[in-house]
Scaffold this motif. Structure first.
Motif, mmCIF file in Angstrom:
data_model
loop_
_atom_site.group_PDB
_atom_site.id
_atom_site.type_symbol
_atom_site.label_atom_id
_atom_site.label_comp_id
_atom_site.label_asym_id
_atom_site.label_seq_id
_atom_site.Cartn_x
_atom_site.Cartn_y
_atom_site.Cartn_z
ATOM 1 N N ARG A 1 39.951 -7.992 4.416
ATOM 2 C CA ARG A 1 40.168 -7.214 3.191
ATOM 3 C C ARG A 1 41.617 -6.717 3.100
ATOM 4 O O ARG A 1 42.190 -6.658 2.004
ATOM 5 C CB ARG A 1 39.187 -6.057 3.132
ATOM 6 N N ARG A 2 42.213 -6.342 4.228
ATOM 7 C CA ARG A 2 43.613 -5.885 4.199
ATOM 8 C C ARG A 2 44.552 -7.013 3.787
ATOM 9 O O ARG A 2 45.528 -6.789 3.067
ATOM 10 C CB ARG A 2 44.023 -5.348 5.574
ATOM 11 N N LYS A 3 44.252 -8.246 4.222
ATOM 12 C CA LYS A 3 45.188 -9.348 4.006
ATOM 13 C C LYS A 3 44.996 -10.052 2.665
ATOM 14 O O LYS A 3 45.831 -10.870 2.284
ATOM 15 C CB LYS A 3 45.056 -10.350 5.147
ATOM 16 N N ILE A 4 43.911 -9.766 1.950
ATOM 17 C CA ILE A 4 43.717 -10.374 0.625
ATOM 18 C C ILE A 4 43.808 -9.335 -0.484
ATOM 19 O O ILE A 4 43.560 -9.657 -1.653
ATOM 20 C CB ILE A 4 42.346 -11.090 0.551
ATOM 21 N N ALA A 5 44.163 -8.098 -0.140
ATOM 22 C CA ALA A 5 44.123 -7.014 -1.128
ATOM 23 C C ALA A 5 45.090 -7.255 -2.285
ATOM 24 O O ALA A 5 44.812 -6.859 -3.413
ATOM 25 C CB ALA A 5 44.442 -5.682 -0.449
ATOM 26 N N SER A 6 46.223 -7.886 -2.060
ATOM 27 C CA SER A 6 47.235 -8.053 -3.108
ATOM 28 C C SER A 6 47.160 -9.394 -3.821
ATOM 29 O O SER A 6 48.048 -9.715 -4.608
ATOM 30 C CB SER A 6 48.627 -7.888 -2.510
#
Length: 433
Positions: free
Chosen positions: A197-202
């Motif tokens: 989730r942190r790495k696809i948030a943007s």
């Protein structure tokens, strides 16, 4: 005896004359699906059997032997999705029409039915917490690799070992140790979800690509043994846990299915008149109205008597032309109804044949639509097996009659040389059977 033009007229609106690639012939696809469920074959096995069996090809409308498949195996899947469940009911209706045409079933027998429910199990592994968590970790890693996301830690090696330890310890003296391994697996899955989730948030496109898998992984991570509407398979979220009270199988994972058959054993056997998948594991009595309406729609004959078990108590159906009899009901004075009530349990072996000889025991078709489609086609395949046996019997009787020699009829000579037949023929050998 099958009216193939009936399928052309019904399925014709799904094709366009000029747009797209030329569609496959309706007789080829309907015939192949009837043969598949008649023999209990998978799509791959049905295609292989069609390629090497000239009788299969003749049944599907070929005039010359074909050495190459005119379609790909996946065409069967796409054809089923295009038709839909409501239109595929026509295959079951046609098998009933052929049974009436060959006098294997009479119109009176279509008016009296037996209804029962069973579980159409899905092709899933037996769900356990450790198995589901391991599958969620594998799915997330596979999707991350496909989209080029570098993870801090994959947890694949650790989760595989933990899954093995849980299976070894959980049902032995090391129960607490197995639970500790299971708790570690939950921790690893949570860390993996938060990392992704942190790495696809943007990136909105990545969020859309991971949305379904992340939602199902979070459901597995948060569900407890006492929860309702749990997830039992990542690839089949529609699977339900159904308990039918069986001693050998406490719980079955799939979809409840309603089956309607002829009450009386017909000349060709006990035919299936209706089959429908019931989503949400409803109460049996609430599904009786829909099942009776389906039988009326497929057979074109109004149902006058329906025999059910005690699971249908409280159905609250009140129709002037319909009599519903529940098993173990006291005070039945009619000898006909008592005799037909004793035939109610004959639906159980029919369900057994649908599961063992057909494909109702392990459904491989995806989604809720696959459950409904498989139930209809399994019923059509069962009727095809009965029709094939009935036509073989008729053909054998016809051949036996043709092979009987012309037995001489004795005559008596009267005055004037006239002859008169005396009656019974003279058997030179044992009389024919």
């Amino acid at each position: 005896m099958i009216d193939w033009d009936r399928f052309d007229d019904a399925f014709g609106p799904f094709y366009h004359e000029h747009k797209g690639r030329r569609g496959l012939r309706t007789r080829l696809m309907t015939g192949l699906h009837l043969l598949k469920h008649m023999k209990g074959l998978s799509d791959e096995e049905a295609c292989a059997a069609w390629l090497e069996n000239p009788y299969f090809q003749a049944f599907c409308g070929e005039s010359h032997f074909q050495h190459r498949l005119p379609f790909d195996r996946s065409s069967m899947t796409r054809w089923r999705r295009r038709m839909g469940t409501d239109d595929l009911e026509l295959l079951l209706a046609e098998t009933i029409a052929v049974a009436v045409k060959t006098k294997a079933v009479s119109q009176r027998q279509l008016e009296r039915i037996t209804v029962d429910t069973t579980v159409q199990t899905k092709a899933v592994a037996h769900p356990t917490d450790s198995h589901l968590i391991l599958r969620a970790i594998e799915w997330l890693n596979r999707l991350a690799k496909r989209h080029g996301i570098s993870l801090r830690q994959s947890f694949l090696r650790l989760a595989t070992r933990a899954r093995r330890e849980v299976a070894r310890l959980l049902h032995t003296g090391g129960h607490k140790q197995g639970l500790r391994w299971l708790k570690k697996m939950r921790t690893w899955l949570g860390r993996l979800i938060r990392d992704i989730r942190r790495k696809i948030a943007s990136d909105p496109s990545l969020e859309a690509a991971f949305a379904t898998v992340l939602e199902r992984a979070e459901r597995i991570l948060g569900q407890q043994p006492s929860d309702k509407n749990k997830l039992y398979a990542l690839h089949a979220p529609e699977v339900e846990c159904i308990g039918k009270g069986k001693a050998r199988t406490r719980y079955e994972f799939g979809c409840k299915t309603s089956i309607a058959t002829t009450n009386e054993r017909c000349k060709g056997g006990q035919f299936v008149l209706g089959a429908m998948a019931l989503r949400g594991n409803p109460y049996d009595g609430h599904s009786l109205t829909g099942q009776i309406d389906q039988v009326t729609r497929l057979t074109g004959t109004s149902v006058t008597r329906a025999y059910v078990d005690r699971g249908y108590r409280g159905h609250k159906i009140k129709r002037d032309d319909l009599d519903i009899t529940i098993s173990h009901t006291r005070g039945i004075t009619s000898p006909t109804i008592r005799r037909e009530m004793r035939r109610r349990s004959a639906i159980e072996p029919v369900i057994g044949h649908l599961k063992e000889d057909g494909l109702l025991e392990r459904n491989h078709l995806a989604g809720p639509e696959g459950d409904a489609t498989n139930a209809i086609l399994c019923a059509a395949g069962h009727n095809m097996r009965l029709l094939a046996r009935w036509i073989r019997i008729l053909f054998a009787l016809l051949v036996a009659v043709e092979r009987q020699p012309p037995w001489p009829v004795p005559t008596t000579t009267l005055a004037g040389g006239a002859e008169r037949k005396t009656g019974m023929p003279v058997w030179s050998a044992a009389p024919p059977a």
